[in-house]
Design a protein around this motif. Sequence first.
Motif, PDB file in Angstrom:
ATOM      1  N   ASN A   1       0.419  -1.439  -0.437  1.00 10.77           N
ATOM      2  CA  ASN A   1       0.294  -0.298   0.141  1.00 10.77           C
ATOM      3  C   ASN A   1       0.905   1.348   0.232  1.00 10.77           C
ATOM      4  OD1 ASN A   1      -2.012   2.547   0.133  1.00 10.77           O
ATOM      5  ND2 ASN A   1      -2.839   0.900   2.131  1.00 10.77           N
ATOM      6  N   GLY A   2       0.791   2.239  -1.130  1.00  5.24           N
ATOM      7  CA  GLY A   2       1.921   3.349  -1.209  1.00  5.24           C
ATOM      8  C   GLY A   2       1.013   4.431  -0.867  1.00  5.24           C
ATOM      9  N   ALA A   3      -0.362   4.095  -0.894  1.00  6.42           N
ATOM     10  CA  ALA A   3      -1.285   5.129  -0.296  1.00  6.42           C
ATOM     11  C   ALA A   3      -2.003   5.636   0.302  1.00  6.42           C
ATOM     12  CB  ALA A   3      -2.077   5.136  -1.964  1.00  6.42           C
ATOM     13  N   GLY A   4      -2.130   5.077   1.434  1.00  5.99           N
ATOM     14  CA  GLY A   4      -2.376   5.312   2.653  1.00  5.99           C
ATOM     15  C   GLY A   4      -3.655   5.258   3.105  1.00  5.99           C
TER      16      GLY A   4
ATOM     17  N   THR B   1       1.079   3.717  -9.699  1.00  4.07           N
ATOM     18  CA  THR B   1       1.502   2.853  -9.225  1.00  4.07           C
ATOM     19  C   THR B   1       2.764   1.760 -10.018  1.00  4.07           C
ATOM     20  OG1 THR B   1      -1.499   2.123  -8.600  1.00  4.07           O
ATOM     21  CG2 THR B   1      -0.038  -0.064  -8.747  1.00  4.07           C
ATOM     22  N   HIS B   2       3.036   1.444  -9.512  1.00  2.00           N
ATOM     23  CA  HIS B   2       4.440   0.644  -9.935  1.00  2.00           C
ATOM     24  C   HIS B   2       4.808  -0.586  -9.283  1.00  2.00           C
ATOM     25  CE1 HIS B   2       6.278   4.669  -9.058  1.00  2.00           C
ATOM     26  NE2 HIS B   2       5.481   4.655  -8.572  1.00  2.00           N
ATOM     27  N   VAL B   3       4.729  -1.359 -10.548  1.00  2.42           N
ATOM     28  CA  VAL B   3       5.438  -2.820 -10.848  1.00  2.42           C
ATOM     29  C   VAL B   3       6.783  -3.106 -10.826  1.00  2.42           C
ATOM     30  CG1 VAL B   3       4.551  -4.750 -11.917  1.00  2.42           C
ATOM     31  CG2 VAL B   3       3.146  -3.674 -11.482  1.00  2.42           C
ATOM     32  N   LEU B   4       7.891  -3.946  -9.980  1.00  2.01           N
ATOM     33  CA  LEU B   4       8.806  -3.585 -10.343  1.00  2.01           C
ATOM     34  C   LEU B   4       9.035  -5.575 -10.666  1.00  2.01           C
ATOM     35  CD1 LEU B   4       9.142  -2.193  -6.889  1.00  2.01           C
ATOM     36  CD2 LEU B   4       9.709  -1.043  -9.018  1.00  2.01           C
ATOM     37  N   ASP B   5      10.065  -5.702 -11.073  1.00  3.11           N
ATOM     38  CA  ASP B   5      10.891  -7.135 -11.220  1.00  3.11           C
ATOM     39  C   ASP B   5      11.838  -7.030 -10.146  1.00  3.11           C
ATOM     40  OD1 ASP B   5      11.550  -8.978 -12.344  1.00  3.11           O
ATOM     41  OD2 ASP B   5      12.614  -8.329 -14.340  1.00  3.11           O
ATOM     42  N   ARG B   6      11.611  -8.437  -9.872  1.00  2.00           N
ATOM     43  CA  ARG B   6      12.364  -8.724  -8.135  1.00  2.00           C
ATOM     44  C   ARG B   6      13.391 -10.007  -8.935  1.00  2.00           C
ATOM     45  NH1 ARG B   6      12.618  -4.557  -5.258  1.00  2.00           N
ATOM     46  NH2 ARG B   6      10.781  -4.208  -4.085  1.00  2.00           N
TER      47      ARG B   6
ATOM     48  N   GLU C   1      -2.163  -6.635 -15.816  1.00  2.05           N
ATOM     49  CA  GLU C   1      -3.764  -6.758 -15.422  1.00  2.05           C
ATOM     50  C   GLU C   1      -4.127  -5.590 -14.973  1.00  2.05           C
ATOM     51  OE1 GLU C   1      -5.932  -9.145 -15.748  1.00  2.05           O
ATOM     52  OE2 GLU C   1      -4.673 -10.186 -17.208  1.00  2.05           O
ATOM     53  N   LEU C   2      -2.924  -4.906 -13.996  1.00  7.59           N
ATOM     54  CA  LEU C   2      -3.290  -3.551 -13.380  1.00  7.59           C
ATOM     55  C   LEU C   2      -3.252  -2.435 -14.391  1.00  7.59           C
ATOM     56  CD1 LEU C   2      -0.648  -4.565 -10.824  1.00  7.59           C
ATOM     57  CD2 LEU C   2      -2.931  -4.162 -10.904  1.00  7.59           C
ATOM     58  N   SER C   3      -2.867  -2.154 -15.974  1.00  9.94           N
ATOM     59  CA  SER C   3      -3.556  -1.019 -16.284  1.00  9.94           C
ATOM     60  C   SER C   3      -2.112  -0.355 -15.908  1.00  9.94           C
ATOM     61  CB  SER C   3      -4.452  -1.140 -16.546  1.00  9.94           C
ATOM     62  OG  SER C   3      -5.903  -1.821 -17.137  1.00  9.94           O
ATOM     63  N   ALA C   4      -1.007  -0.656 -15.268  1.00 14.88           N
ATOM     64  CA  ALA C   4       0.206   0.295 -14.506  1.00 14.88           C
ATOM     65  C   ALA C   4       1.049   0.675 -16.444  1.00 14.88           C
ATOM     66  CB  ALA C   4       1.148  -0.530 -13.516  1.00 14.88           C
TER      67      ALA C   4
ATOM     68  N   SER D   1       7.334  -6.804  -7.405  1.00 13.59           N
ATOM     69  CA  SER D   1       6.098  -5.836  -6.130  1.00 13.59           C
ATOM     70  C   SER D   1       5.673  -5.216  -6.894  1.00 13.59           C
ATOM     71  CB  SER D   1       7.727  -5.121  -5.011  1.00 13.59           C
ATOM     72  OG  SER D   1       8.495  -6.208  -4.193  1.00 13.59           O
ATOM     73  N   VAL D   2       4.026  -5.437  -5.896  1.00 18.67           N
ATOM     74  CA  VAL D   2       3.771  -3.986  -7.099  1.00 18.67           C
ATOM     75  C   VAL D   2       3.308  -3.294  -5.230  1.00 18.67           C
ATOM     76  CG1 VAL D   2       0.775  -3.662  -7.077  1.00 18.67           C
ATOM     77  CG2 VAL D   2       2.591  -5.995  -7.947  1.00 18.67           C
ATOM     78  N   VAL D   3       3.715  -1.969  -6.067  1.00 20.40           N
ATOM     79  CA  VAL D   3       3.416  -0.757  -5.057  1.00 20.40           C
ATOM     80  C   VAL D   3       2.352   0.336  -5.372  1.00 20.40           C
ATOM     81  CG1 VAL D   3       4.118   1.370  -3.788  1.00 20.40           C
ATOM     82  CG2 VAL D   3       5.986  -0.748  -4.773  1.00 20.40           C
ATOM     83  N   VAL D   4       1.151   0.116  -5.295  1.00 17.84           N
ATOM     84  CA  VAL D   4      -0.349   0.410  -4.854  1.00 17.84           C
ATOM     85  C   VAL D   4      -0.035   2.520  -4.891  1.00 17.84           C
ATOM     86  CG1 VAL D   4      -2.750   0.168  -5.225  1.00 17.84           C
ATOM     87  CG2 VAL D   4      -1.447  -1.405  -5.042  1.00 17.84           C
ATOM     88  N   GLY D   5      -0.277   2.837  -5.554  1.00 17.41           N
ATOM     89  CA  GLY D   5      -0.289   4.432  -5.580  1.00 17.41           C
ATOM     90  C   GLY D   5      -1.884   4.797  -5.399  1.00 17.41           C
ATOM     91  N   SER D   6      -1.457   6.704  -5.683  1.00 16.68           N
ATOM     92  CA  SER D   6      -2.593   7.103  -5.556  1.00 16.68           C
ATOM     93  C   SER D   6      -3.690   6.826  -6.788  1.00 16.68           C
ATOM     94  CB  SER D   6      -2.792   8.629  -5.485  1.00 16.68           C
ATOM     95  OG  SER D   6      -1.585   8.648  -4.163  1.00 16.68           O
ATOM     96  N   ASP D   7      -3.447   6.452  -7.689  1.00 15.87           N
ATOM     97  CA  ASP D   7      -4.466   5.890  -8.975  1.00 15.87           C
ATOM     98  C   ASP D   7      -5.099   5.004  -8.781  1.00 15.87           C
ATOM     99  OD1 ASP D   7      -2.389   4.183  -8.811  1.00 15.87           O
ATOM    100  OD2 ASP D   7      -1.271   4.530 -11.019  1.00 15.87           O
TER     101      ASP D   7
END
Length: 171
Positions: free
Chosen positions: A81-84, A117-122, A135-138, A154-160
């Motif tokens: 959760n990156g949006a709070g 929202t960011h998707v990080l290749d780990r 799938e997220l349309s990120a 990793s998916v960091v969900v943002g304000s969008d």
Amino acid sequence: MGSAFRGLITTAVLIGAGAFIGLFWEEWKVVRLAILAGSVPAATAETVSEGTAEGGAAATGSEVIPGRENLTNRVKIEVLNGAGERGLARQFADRLRLLGFDVVATGNADHFDHEVTHVLDRSGRLGAALAVARELSADSLAVAIDPELFLDASVVVGSDWSGLLGNLGKD
């Protein structure tokens, strides 16, 4: 003489660092454009076909038990959760699980100021991260390999998040 040699070494290091950063920047632009265009760069086409099924969800491979997925082929992700917004990571995790992704962890990001929202290749399996981003349309996909996490993305969900959550899993 020593000062000139130091200057030469400093110049060589700066040129090398610039070239190194330039290579990563070019790769980032290719990945970002591929996501925006809905296509996959040629270098990752094989990985994506292994990591995604026709519907875009995680591939199942040959199933041992009818109706059960082969868990070794599923894309392993964490959702942060990156949006709070309370419960946001759990909401996204539930939807991603329904699409066949193996969500192994949820939690909070390092801060709640992520605008997008960011998707990080780990893992270096860029195709797996691309499948999640699709799938997220990120629009934001970056490579941040960390083998100690044992994750594909990793998916960091943002304000969008509201627009993404509403479209998650829709074609």
